[in-house]
Design an enzyme around this catalytic site. Structure first.
Site, PDB file in Angstrom:
ATOM      1  N   HIS A 193      34.913  66.641   8.802  1.00  0.00           N
ATOM      2  CA  HIS A 193      36.211  66.262   8.232  1.00  0.00           C
ATOM      3  C   HIS A 193      37.339  66.739   9.155  1.00  0.00           C
ATOM      4  O   HIS A 193      37.962  67.768   8.919  1.00  0.00           O
ATOM      5  CB  HIS A 193      36.366  66.830   6.823  1.00  0.00           C
ATOM      6  CG  HIS A 193      35.512  66.138   5.815  1.00  0.00           C
ATOM      7  ND1 HIS A 193      34.332  66.674   5.341  1.00  0.00           N
ATOM      8  CD2 HIS A 193      35.650  64.927   5.215  1.00  0.00           C
ATOM      9  CE1 HIS A 193      33.785  65.835   4.469  1.00  0.00           C
ATOM     10  NE2 HIS A 193      34.564  64.762   4.380  1.00  0.00           N
ATOM     11  N   HIS A 223      37.270  61.837  12.171  1.00  0.00           N
ATOM     12  CA  HIS A 223      36.783  61.151  10.968  1.00  0.00           C
ATOM     13  C   HIS A 223      37.870  60.286  10.342  1.00  0.00           C
ATOM     14  O   HIS A 223      37.625  59.118  10.017  1.00  0.00           O
ATOM     15  CB  HIS A 223      36.271  62.165   9.940  1.00  0.00           C
ATOM     16  CG  HIS A 223      36.015  61.561   8.592  1.00  0.00           C
ATOM     17  ND1 HIS A 223      35.024  60.633   8.357  1.00  0.00           N
ATOM     18  CD2 HIS A 223      36.653  61.753   7.389  1.00  0.00           C
ATOM     19  CE1 HIS A 223      35.048  60.268   7.080  1.00  0.00           C
ATOM     20  NE2 HIS A 223      36.023  60.927   6.481  1.00  0.00           N
ATOM     21  N   HIS A 242      43.293  59.859   4.132  1.00  0.00           N
ATOM     22  CA  HIS A 242      42.422  60.001   2.954  1.00  0.00           C
ATOM     23  C   HIS A 242      41.745  61.366   2.864  1.00  0.00           C
ATOM     24  O   HIS A 242      41.308  61.770   1.783  1.00  0.00           O
ATOM     25  CB  HIS A 242      41.360  58.893   2.941  1.00  0.00           C
ATOM     26  CG  HIS A 242      40.176  59.180   3.819  1.00  0.00           C
ATOM     27  ND1 HIS A 242      40.215  59.034   5.187  1.00  0.00           N
ATOM     28  CD2 HIS A 242      38.939  59.639   3.520  1.00  0.00           C
ATOM     29  CE1 HIS A 242      39.031  59.378   5.693  1.00  0.00           C
ATOM     30  NE2 HIS A 242      38.243  59.757   4.703  1.00  0.00           N
ATOM     31  N   ASP A 243      41.651  62.090   3.974  1.00  0.00           N
ATOM     32  CA  ASP A 243      41.081  63.452   3.958  1.00  0.00           C
ATOM     33  C   ASP A 243      42.066  64.452   4.555  1.00  0.00           C
ATOM     34  O   ASP A 243      41.669  65.462   5.144  1.00  0.00           O
ATOM     35  CB  ASP A 243      39.770  63.497   4.740  1.00  0.00           C
ATOM     36  CG  ASP A 243      38.567  63.133   3.888  1.00  0.00           C
ATOM     37  OD1 ASP A 243      38.621  63.341   2.662  1.00  0.00           O
ATOM     38  OD2 ASP A 243      37.574  62.614   4.449  1.00  0.00           O
ATOM     39  N   ASP A 284      34.804  54.796   4.401  1.00  0.00           N
ATOM     40  CA  ASP A 284      34.538  56.233   4.312  1.00  0.00           C
ATOM     41  C   ASP A 284      33.048  56.551   4.344  1.00  0.00           C
ATOM     42  O   ASP A 284      32.659  57.660   4.706  1.00  0.00           O
ATOM     43  CB  ASP A 284      35.176  56.788   3.033  1.00  0.00           C
ATOM     44  CG  ASP A 284      35.251  58.303   3.009  1.00  0.00           C
ATOM     45  OD1 ASP A 284      35.330  58.920   4.096  1.00  0.00           O
ATOM     46  OD2 ASP A 284      35.244  58.871   1.905  1.00  0.00           O
TER      47      ASP A 284
END
Length: 333
Positions: free
Chosen positions: A116, A120, A156-157, A273
């Site tokens: 992460h 990514h 998103h992360d 994802d």
């Protein structure tokens, strides 16, 4: 062999758990200034100079599924992210300089985790771009919807600590002692953290992406980005399978029916994802090693903190191959 986890690493994980859980207690009542102050990202970072030939060669892969971002410097990835935003068509009034600062802020927020990390989130953005273009979804969206889709994919992360929501809940106490059960965000803990941080960064003064929006436009954009990011919560997987089944049934009755645009955007990022396993074998293998490395590091930390080791996180009892087979069978297939 288990790895010894340093005191510094354990303190960092405890701090991340406390920060994310405190945000969760604030919930949607947190102000942008509260969240911006907490993130402490560097300001006035110069846009990086890169080898134009490398960028040009990589651009050819932005609409494919064979790009491996881990083979490229993150400076190049920043340029490629900008290329995707510009190629999609920036909304009227949104200056390219602000988008550059936004990309750099996202990069600065990503930690040096095995999986992460900035590689990514870029990978998910690029795969989303390829999916949305090849399926015709991108062509159905207006400029702000396209920006919402790509920015949500990139964010998103955002600020991911390299451990799961379950780890965070355990690290801050069990449910009977002020832990996870007492949080406002009892589910999707990390996804809500990512969404909050993304919107806070977009509202930063030197970025100011949302400054020109009307009140209605702002709330629509914020809702869209948040819903896309929350769609990546793996516990909602069956919910989206049901959505797809319902759409397939509707399409069988009327081939002209189109999927709701918001649902389509959520599915693009959700699929991107979990797309590592559909990439070329060599690329998929590198991602598999990265994600299991991160799982095992979490298990090492759990053991060092006297916690029960989570499933798939025990490096002495877990097969990397079994993790990937389970992921394919239960999620990606």
């Amino acid at each position: 062999m288990r790895r010894v986890v340093s005191e510094e690493k354990l303190e960092g994980l405890a701090s991340a758990a406390s920060t994310i859980n405190n945000q969760s207690r604030c919930g949607s009542g947190s102000t942008v200034s509260d969240l911006s102050a907490a993130r402490q990202l560097p300001t006035h970072v110069e846009w990086p100079a890169v080898d134009c030939d490398v960028v040009a060669a990589s651009k050819r892969h932005l609409l494919t599924f064979d790009l491996d971002p881990t083979t490229l410097p993150t400076d190049v990835l920043c340029h490629l992210a900008l290329e995707m935003f510009v190629s999609a068509g920036l909304p009227t009034g949104l200056a390219e300089d602000r988008v550059r600062r936004f990309i750099l802020a996202v990069r600065a927020s990503m930690l040096d985790n095995p999986y992460h990390n900035f590689y990514h989130v870029f990978d998910v953005m690029q795969t989303t771009n390829a999916l949305a273009t090849s399926t015709g979804t991108m062509a159905r969206l207006d400029a702000w919807e396209r920006f919402a889709l790509l920015s949500a994919a990139l964010c998103h992360d955002m600020g991911h600590p390299g451990v799961t929501s379950q780890f965070l809940s355990k690290a801050t106490g069990d449910s009977t002692h002020g832990g996870y059960k007492n949080l406002i965000f009892r589910d999707a803990l990390l996804e809500k953290h990512h969404a909050l941080r993304a919107l806070a960064v977009m509202a930063e003064g030197d970025i100011g992406i949302l400054g020109g929006l009307s009140s209605d436009q702002y709330y629509h954009f914020r809702s869209s980005v948040s819903r896309i990011i929350l769609a990546t919560d793996i516990t909602r997987h069956k919910e989206y399978i049901l959505h797809l089944q319902e759409f397939a049934a509707s399409r069988a009755e009327d081939p002209a029916v189109e999927m709701d645009k918001q649902l389509a955007m959520e599915l693009m990022v959700k699929c991107a994802d979990v797309s590592n396993v559909i990439k070329p074998a060599a690329v998929a293998r590198r991602w598999a090693l990265r994600v299991t490395d991160e799982f095992f590091l979490q298990g090492d930390a759990e053991l060092a903190m006297g916690m029960e080791v989570s499933p798939m996180c025990d490096r002495l009892a877990t097969s990397r191959v079994a993790v990937q087979v389970g992921f394919i069978d239960h999620l990606a297939a």
